[in-house]
Design a protein around this motif. Structure first.
Motif, mmCIF file in Angstrom:
data_model
loop_
_atom_site.group_PDB
_atom_site.id
_atom_site.type_symbol
_atom_site.label_atom_id
_atom_site.label_comp_id
_atom_site.label_asym_id
_atom_site.label_seq_id
_atom_site.Cartn_x
_atom_site.Cartn_y
_atom_site.Cartn_z
ATOM 1 N N THR A 50 0.795 -1.221 0.000
ATOM 2 C CA THR A 50 0.000 0.000 0.000
ATOM 3 C C THR A 50 0.829 1.273 0.000
ATOM 4 O OG1 THR A 50 -0.157 -0.115 2.398
ATOM 5 C CG2 THR A 50 -1.981 -1.077 1.145
ATOM 6 N N SER A 51 2.055 1.209 0.519
ATOM 7 C CA SER A 51 2.906 2.401 0.501
ATOM 8 C C SER A 51 4.367 1.994 0.613
ATOM 9 C CB SER A 51 2.525 3.364 1.637
ATOM 10 O OG SER A 51 2.876 2.836 2.891
ATOM 11 N N ILE B 140 3.907 -0.786 -5.480
ATOM 12 C CA ILE B 140 2.532 -0.569 -5.008
ATOM 13 C C ILE B 140 1.596 -1.534 -5.742
ATOM 14 C CG2 ILE B 140 0.602 1.069 -4.901
ATOM 15 C CD1 ILE B 140 2.817 1.841 -2.994
#
Length: 185
Positions: A111-112, A177
């Protein structure tokens, strides 16, 4: 003729609504929990969230039941990571040092990412690849770049799964990502 045109338009409308609904769900599922995304993993039927069978003669062998396609597989009990390409070909496998908070077994997405930060334990880290959070503690892979700037507070919960610098670079290059992360026992 008008009846068949109305049916055609209704079918297109239904298909468009289903597509928009799916894309909305997909977008919300990839958000980090702090932005409203799902904190719990989704487990497709092809992935076993229980103890995956291991090859006792070759503990570095990719366990069965970890899904298919390009993915990161993280074995909680083994403290081992597998970077898996298409065709279930293992690109790299290595040992890791987990933080004090573990993710639940399941399937997540990256996600990051952060190039370099200071971990909650005061240690400078690089190539941070996050994939979930547990009770507000971010969980992700990272490589230590230097000594601790302060002794870690025993009360601080950490979700950093530490890798060597070469392994951290390999993870950084592979786990972009949206890349799937499969957590197994």
């Amino acid at each position: 003729m008008a009846s068949s045109s109305a049916g055609f338009v209704a079918g297109l409308t239904a298909a468009a609504l289903a597509t928009v609904g799916f894309l909305g769900w997909q977008a919300s599922a990839s958000l980090p929990p702090e932005l409203g995304g799902a904190a719990k993993p989704t487990v497709p039927p092809a992935v076993s969230a229980s103890k995956a069978p291991r090859d006792k003669k070759n503990p570095a062998e990719l366990p069965a039941g970890t899904g298919s396609g390009p993915r990161v597989v993280y074995g909680l009990d083994d403290n081992r990571v597998w970077l898996v390409d298409r065709g279930d070909k293992v690109r790299r496998t290595f040992r890791v040092d987990p933080g004090s908070v573990d993710p639940a077994p399941g399937v997540y997405m990256v996600t990051s990412r952060s190039g370099s930060v200071t971990g909650t334990d005061g240690i400078p880290v690089e190539h941070v690849v996050r994939f979930t959070a547990v009770n507000g503690v971010s969980i992700g892979f990272s490589a230590q770049t230097g000594p601790a700037t302060q002794p870690p507070d025993e009360g601080v919960l950490t979700g950093g799964i530490r890798e060597s610098r070469p392994d951290g670079t390999a993870m950084w290059d592979f786990a972009t990502i949206g890349r799937q992360v499969v957590v197994i026992r």
